[in-house]
Design an enzyme around this catalytic site. Structure first.
Site: not given
Length: 417
Positions: A16, A49, A227
């Site tokens: 993130d 994403h 990730q």
């Protein structure tokens, strides 16, 4: 700054951090980087994403985040491909004005297939863990990788060979039948899956492994990771990790096979986040920055925020074998952020975490135990966060962002010089 090197974009945290927005910017025509393809080098349909550009917003999962700029995507052999989710994402992109999204997609035939059987098994296991869940997305990524260790698992190329695919799907279903029996999670029957995967093979380019060289001959490659390194299967904080090699060794290996140079761009926020369970030394529930694209997930759990942690970021840089530059995102939300100067642990104050032997999960578990009990020593960042990170990590900050849109990204000319 990047010269003629291919770019590898990797998240230095728990995910993130803004990889998708970074890849979107790199692929935009106005940057002049002449990107020929985005290559996904790990993970699967659990990626999220989010890209905001030109009035459009999309959360990329399997398509590369350069799609808004018309850049093709290659899903490499290291991807776990979920055709049903791909079709759903293609429809969403078409609704946003991307013409024939599937024509932009090539898939290495050696890639593993993630099926609804894997997903149902994944959710059953997470339900059984109760309060001890690992933070899974519930899509079946771990089950896909684990099953393939000891079984003849379905692969993308099998979609071109119906007899082989049917045999593998029946074996997969039989393997998971005891786990799924009497449970609340179900999957489509094999006949229905065969129809979906046959259609997938008709509409998507399934290619041999040498297709990468053709893309490289046409221009620059951008390798888009999924990730974060702190979730890496061998370098992450075990057992709260993913079944995927997040650090860039697979991307580097693909480039080495081509004899081509690479530039690793490590991505971080101006503060730390974590989605789901696991140690998070600088977590601070009082930090309430808006998070429109991340929330509570049934299997992932809560989205958590914390102060800047150069100690964990330095560990991630080391786990990557070094990075060449940094992209620092979310600087617009950094007003109340402090920085960790050390941790108070049972062994005293530490300001650096060393990488252990690769694939030593015992070491990673001990690291998890240490960080679970660690208390951060926090201070105000001296100067700007980009300058602070350059000093603490010894890596130049080459790209910053103070907002979600593509236009909010700025190349740091001082670092480039």
């Amino acid at each position: 700054m990047f010269g003629d090197k291919h770019l590898i974009v990797v998240d230095l945290g728990f995910g993130d951090a803004g990889k998708g927005a970074t890849v979107d910017w790199l692929c935009a025509p106005e940057t002049g980087l002449d990107v020929a393809a985005v290559v996904r080098f790990n993970g699967g349909a659990q990626a999220a994403h989010t890209v905001v550009a030109g009035g459009r917003r999309h959360t990329f999962r399997q398509f590369g985040s350069g799609t808004f700029s018309g850049v093709p995507t290659l899903l490499s052999r290291h991807m776990l491909v979920e055709p049903i989710a791909l079709a759903t994402e293609a429809r969403a992109l078409a609704a946003l004005g991307v013409a024939d999204p599937l024509s932009l997609l090539s898939v290495d035939g050696r890639a593993l297939l993630t099926t609804p059987v894997h997903g149902a098994a994944n959710r059953c296991r997470e339900d059984a863990r109760g309060a001890s869940r690992h933070g899974s997305c519930g899509i079946g990524i771990g089950e896909t990788a684990h099953y393939a260790l000891t079984h003849d698992a379905p692969r993308v190329v099998d979609c071109l060979r119906p007899d082989v695919l049917r045999r593998k799907l029946i074996a997969l279903e039989e393997h998971y039948r005891p786990l799924l029996a009497g449970g609340t999670h179900h999957h489509e029957p094999v006949d229905a899956l065969m129809e979906v995967y046959t259609e997938f093979a008709r509409t998507v380019a399934i290619v041999p492994g040498d297709r990468l060289a053709g893309f490289a001959a046409a221009g620059r490659l951008v390798f888009e990771g999924a990730q974060g390194v702190l979730l890496d299967e061998w370098r992450g904080l075990h057992p709260y990790t993913t079944w995927s090699t997040v650090e860039p060794r697979n991307a580097r290996a693909m480039l080495a096979h081509l004899g081509a140079p690479g530039y690793v761009l490590g991505v971080t926020r101006a503060y730390q986040t974590r989605h789901g369970a696991g140690p998070f030394p600088t977590e601070d529930p009082a930090l309430t920055f808006p998070e429109p694209h991340n929330g509570f997930g049934r299997y992932q759990g809560a989205f958590r925020r914390g102060h800047l942690d150069p100690i964990l970021l330095r560990y991630a840089v080391d786990a990557c074998g070094g990075v060449d530059g940094l992209a620092v995102n979310h600087l617009d939300a950094a007003g109340d952020i402090r920085t960790a100067t050390g941790y108070l642990t049972v062994d005293g104050v530490v300001d650096r975490i060393e990488c252990g032997p690769w694939r030593d999960l015992g070491y990673q578990r001990r690291l998890t135990d240490t960080l679970t009990a660690a208390v951060p020593v926090l201070a105000e960042p001296p100067g700007s966060i980009p300058d602070h990170l350059e000093h603490r990590l010894g890596v130049p900050v080459v790209l910053t962002a103070d907002g979600p849109d593509r236009t909010a990204r700025t190349l740091r000319t001082r670092a480039a010089a």
